[in-house]
Design a protein around this motif. Structure first.
Motif, PDB file in Angstrom:
ATOM      1  N   PRO A  47      14.017   1.205   5.127  1.00  0.00           N
ATOM      2  CA  PRO A  47      12.788   1.136   4.459  1.00  0.00           C
ATOM      3  C   PRO A  47      11.448   0.771   4.927  1.00  0.00           C
ATOM      4  O   PRO A  47      10.333   0.956   4.940  1.00  0.00           O
ATOM      5  N   ARG A  48      11.835   0.011   6.327  1.00  0.00           N
ATOM      6  CA  ARG A  48      10.543  -0.681   7.103  1.00  0.00           C
ATOM      7  C   ARG A  48      11.154  -0.597   8.562  1.00  0.00           C
ATOM      8  O   ARG A  48      12.239  -0.875   8.961  1.00  0.00           O
ATOM      9  N   LEU A  49      10.136   0.119   9.371  1.00  0.00           N
ATOM     10  CA  LEU A  49      10.469   0.308  10.852  1.00  0.00           C
ATOM     11  C   LEU A  49       9.281   0.087  11.639  1.00  0.00           C
ATOM     12  O   LEU A  49       8.073   1.085  11.029  1.00  0.00           O
ATOM     13  N   ARG A  50       9.154  -0.579  12.606  1.00  0.00           N
ATOM     14  CA  ARG A  50       8.054  -1.093  13.475  1.00  0.00           C
ATOM     15  C   ARG A  50       6.629  -1.147  12.426  1.00  0.00           C
ATOM     16  O   ARG A  50       5.739  -0.476  12.732  1.00  0.00           O
ATOM     17  N   ASN A  51       6.818  -1.942  11.437  1.00  0.00           N
ATOM     18  CA  ASN A  51       5.649  -2.411  10.622  1.00  0.00           C
ATOM     19  C   ASN A  51       5.122  -1.261   9.817  1.00  0.00           C
ATOM     20  O   ASN A  51       4.047  -1.380   9.322  1.00  0.00           O
ATOM     21  N   ARG A  92       0.825  -1.193   0.016  1.00  0.00           N
ATOM     22  CA  ARG A  92       0.109   0.110   0.157  1.00  0.00           C
ATOM     23  C   ARG A  92       0.796   1.376  -0.033  1.00  0.00           C
ATOM     24  O   ARG A  92       0.367   2.273  -0.583  1.00  0.00           O
ATOM     25  N   ALA A  93       1.817   1.224   0.765  1.00  0.00           N
ATOM     26  CA  ALA A  93       2.747   2.432   0.925  1.00  0.00           C
ATOM     27  C   ALA A  93       3.399   2.722  -0.324  1.00  0.00           C
ATOM     28  O   ALA A  93       3.401   4.160  -1.015  1.00  0.00           O
ATOM     29  N   GLU A  94       3.837   1.822  -1.127  1.00  0.00           N
ATOM     30  CA  GLU A  94       4.643   1.943  -2.365  1.00  0.00           C
ATOM     31  C   GLU A  94       3.693   2.468  -3.417  1.00  0.00           C
ATOM     32  O   GLU A  94       3.726   3.443  -4.085  1.00  0.00           O
ATOM     33  N   TYR A  95       2.452   1.814  -3.510  1.00  0.00           N
ATOM     34  CA  TYR A  95       1.387   2.570  -4.455  1.00  0.00           C
ATOM     35  C   TYR A  95       0.870   3.858  -4.132  1.00  0.00           C
ATOM     36  O   TYR A  95       0.895   4.744  -5.101  1.00  0.00           O
ATOM     37  N   THR A  96       0.777   4.262  -2.777  1.00  0.00           N
ATOM     38  CA  THR A  96       0.601   5.655  -2.730  1.00  0.00           C
ATOM     39  C   THR A  96       1.593   6.516  -2.919  1.00  0.00           C
ATOM     40  O   THR A  96       1.375   7.784  -3.436  1.00  0.00           O
ATOM     41  N   ALA A  97       2.799   5.904  -2.867  1.00  0.00           N
ATOM     42  CA  ALA A  97       3.957   6.913  -3.137  1.00  0.00           C
ATOM     43  C   ALA A  97       4.022   7.242  -4.774  1.00  0.00           C
ATOM     44  O   ALA A  97       4.247   8.406  -5.029  1.00  0.00           O
ATOM     45  N   GLU A  98       3.734   6.129  -5.337  1.00  0.00           N
ATOM     46  CA  GLU A  98       3.701   6.117  -6.868  1.00  0.00           C
ATOM     47  C   GLU A  98       2.560   7.245  -7.205  1.00  0.00           C
ATOM     48  O   GLU A  98       2.421   7.898  -8.351  1.00  0.00           O
TER      49      GLU A  98
END
Length: 76
Positions: free
Chosen positions: A37-41, A1-7
């Motif tokens: 890239p990932r911290l605390r889920n 989801r985060a990657e999609y939102t950034a795109e």
């Protein structure tokens, strides 16, 4: 989801740059994963905008409220 939102945000910024004819005034880099890239889920992505503060301020308005904005970041 985060990657999609950034795109999605990246495409929105690119579109606004073209609509406002700012191609010569601002450079967009990204989106890329953050240094950690990932911290605390949570996944972290970054989009770097390079240009005059006035121009960048116009584009920052479209960034969602739950994103963190670092204006004029410096290396530690």
């Amino acid at each position: 989801r985060a990657e999609y939102t950034a795109e999605v945000l990246f495409k929105k910024i690119e579109s606004s740059i073209k609509e406002l004819s700012l191609q010569e005034m601002v450079e967009v880099l990204g989106p890329t994963t953050g240094i950690i890239p990932r911290l605390r889920n949570k996944w972290y992505y970054q989009i770097l905008l390079k240009g005059a503060k006035q121009t960048i301020d116009q584009l920052i308005e479209m960034v969602p409220n739950d994103w963190t904005i670092d204006v004029d970041p410096t290396s530690a």
